[in-house]
Design a protein around this motif. Sequence first.
Motif, PDB file in Angstrom:
ATOM      1  N   ASN A 229      77.249  44.409  75.939  1.00  0.00           N
ATOM      2  CA  ASN A 229      78.314  44.391  76.947  1.00  0.00           C
ATOM      3  C   ASN A 229      79.322  43.268  76.724  1.00  0.00           C
ATOM      4  OD1 ASN A 229      77.171  46.589  78.390  1.00  0.00           O
ATOM      5  ND2 ASN A 229      75.730  45.186  79.394  1.00  0.00           N
ATOM      6  N   GLN A 233      83.848  39.056  79.937  1.00  0.00           N
ATOM      7  CA  GLN A 233      84.847  40.091  80.178  1.00  0.00           C
ATOM      8  C   GLN A 233      86.129  39.450  80.680  1.00  0.00           C
ATOM      9  OE1 GLN A 233      82.898  42.750  82.977  1.00  0.00           O
ATOM     10  NE2 GLN A 233      82.130  44.066  81.326  1.00  0.00           N
ATOM     11  N   VAL A 245      89.394  46.086  82.531  1.00  0.00           N
ATOM     12  CA  VAL A 245      88.292  45.174  82.221  1.00  0.00           C
ATOM     13  C   VAL A 245      87.946  45.324  80.740  1.00  0.00           C
ATOM     14  CG1 VAL A 245      85.912  44.544  82.702  1.00  0.00           C
ATOM     15  CG2 VAL A 245      87.408  45.288  84.570  1.00  0.00           C
ATOM     16  N   PRO A 247      85.828  43.863  77.445  1.00  0.00           N
ATOM     17  CA  PRO A 247      84.760  42.969  76.993  1.00  0.00           C
ATOM     18  C   PRO A 247      85.184  42.147  75.780  1.00  0.00           C
ATOM     19  CG  PRO A 247      84.330  45.214  76.268  1.00  0.00           C
ATOM     20  CD  PRO A 247      85.552  45.274  77.142  1.00  0.00           C
TER      21      PRO A 247
END
Length: 605
Positions: A229, A233, A245, A247
């Motif tokens: 993930n 972010q 958003v 990452p």
Amino acid sequence: MNNTLVAIIIGALTIYVGYNFYARRIDREVIGSSPTRATPARMYMDGVDFVPTSRNVLYGYHFKSIAAAGPIVGAITAGALWGWVPSIIWLVLGVIFMGWASDYSAIVVAVRNDGNSLSATAHRLIAPRTRQILLLFIFFYLLLVAGAFGNIVAGVLVDPRVPLGIIALAVLGLLGGQMLYRMRTDLLVVTLVTVGGTLLAVLLNADASGPVASLWSGFNGALNSLAPNGVTQVLNPTNAPDQQVVPVTVSFVFWLLALFAFCYMGAILPIWRYAQPVNYIGFWITALTIIFGGLGAFLAFFLRPDIATFKLAGYIGFSGPPNVIASGALQPLWPMLFVTIACGAISGWHALIGSVGTARQIENETDMLPVGGGAMFSEFALGLLSLLALATASQPKGGAAQFADGIGGFLSVFGIPQAYGTAIGFAAFVVIVITVVQLVFRVMRVTLAEGLGDRSPIFRNIHFGTLISMAATFLLVITGTWVYIWQLFGASNQLMAALSLLVVTVWLAASRRNPTYAAIPTIFMYITTMAATLVTAYNLYATVFIKQLGQPGHEIAVIGSLLTIAIAIILFVAAVMIGIDGIRAYQRYRETPLEPVTAPGAASA
């Protein structure tokens, strides 16, 4: 009119007329360059910074010291906002009347003042406080440059078609310095070995499905598997609502740190050992890209009309496209066009690197114009080529991807497959930008030493100053602040150009030379960039800070935008103070110059 043939002809005429009929006249009648006057490189030769250098090598070094993402991303962004007509007009008028004058004059002033930087010259000619304020301005300005370019380079290095060429550039740069200055190898041989080796590495890595690119793809995948993930972010408000958003992947962080390692050598090693040969190699990569890309754009009119015809609107509107207006951001053509195209027309980075780097390598005063002015006109060609890459695109992408696709299209005229040419364009883009970023950190550590070294000697340590600069840049990038700073970088960059021209104008007045050619661009750029700085700060406040304040998970975006607004305010206030001091000094020297009238070519200056 809306085709590449006309644009290339306009570009060629701009370079020919601007250099031969204006630049040479100023060099001859106002500055009076003399082949008999000793230069700082010859007087203080230390083998580190003061190194007499052949104009052929130095032109390549200076061109690659100034040509980075600015003329590429700036021209592409401006064309998408306002159309290709305003963009090409600013490129042409800017380089003829402002750009070359800024680059060349900064070198002249440094050469005529014992190789001193702009801040040191400001201390002597304007006021002691001006030096400290200018150093403060320069450091925060360079931090924006490092953040903007650092993010771009790290983002492109993630592309598996790119890394091998950059590794070869670093290794062959070290080899080139050793061959040229220690082994005394002929320049032609050095060029063939280093440039040829780098190009070979780029070509070996250019096939996206080839073994080299597959290796890098697997390497990036292994890194990203450590944190699927991302390590953090960030928020990009310029994306669609469901894609804002973003990452920050492990592979991005790795290549950002790899960029720092590349630049660390450029910041601490003697100029001849790494930075100069690396930039010389980069010059040839860039020059070949411009030459063959430009030739392809020219021939496309006759061979591939589908590539040569502009798809982009000539004029989109004074306030930009509808989606920008709907976002609440202010993007008026004036002043924002003039800071969006941050290079190619005029740039403060050019003046800065010319005064602290290039000027200390000038072997003969007659080299100042072909090196400083000539390199600026060459960068104009890169900006024009980037604009053509956007104007001829059927599906605009923006930034590095647009430049690479455009180069791929122009190279396809010679029978090179589009995909392969695009990969070469990506590698060329990184070479163009990374060779400048290494010098940004070199100037940052010099600025820290000059500004804080007397109070705290640790800042004179080249390793400490370099690492502090890189740490600040890392924080700027990793927090996502880079999303918002391109136009603030452009505003500060052009404001730096105005301030450097202000120092030049004061020096011209103090030495009884006609300051008109520098004074008029100073006034225009100062007013324009001060207005642009305020507009950019407002946009950050209206479109990021207020909208994200109090939103869960958007704290980094709020902090990043607030810090960037603070930097904009610091730059604005510093520029006001420098402007006031500069005007007072100019008025003082108009009444009582420091130097007697000297004939062009006289022994004193």
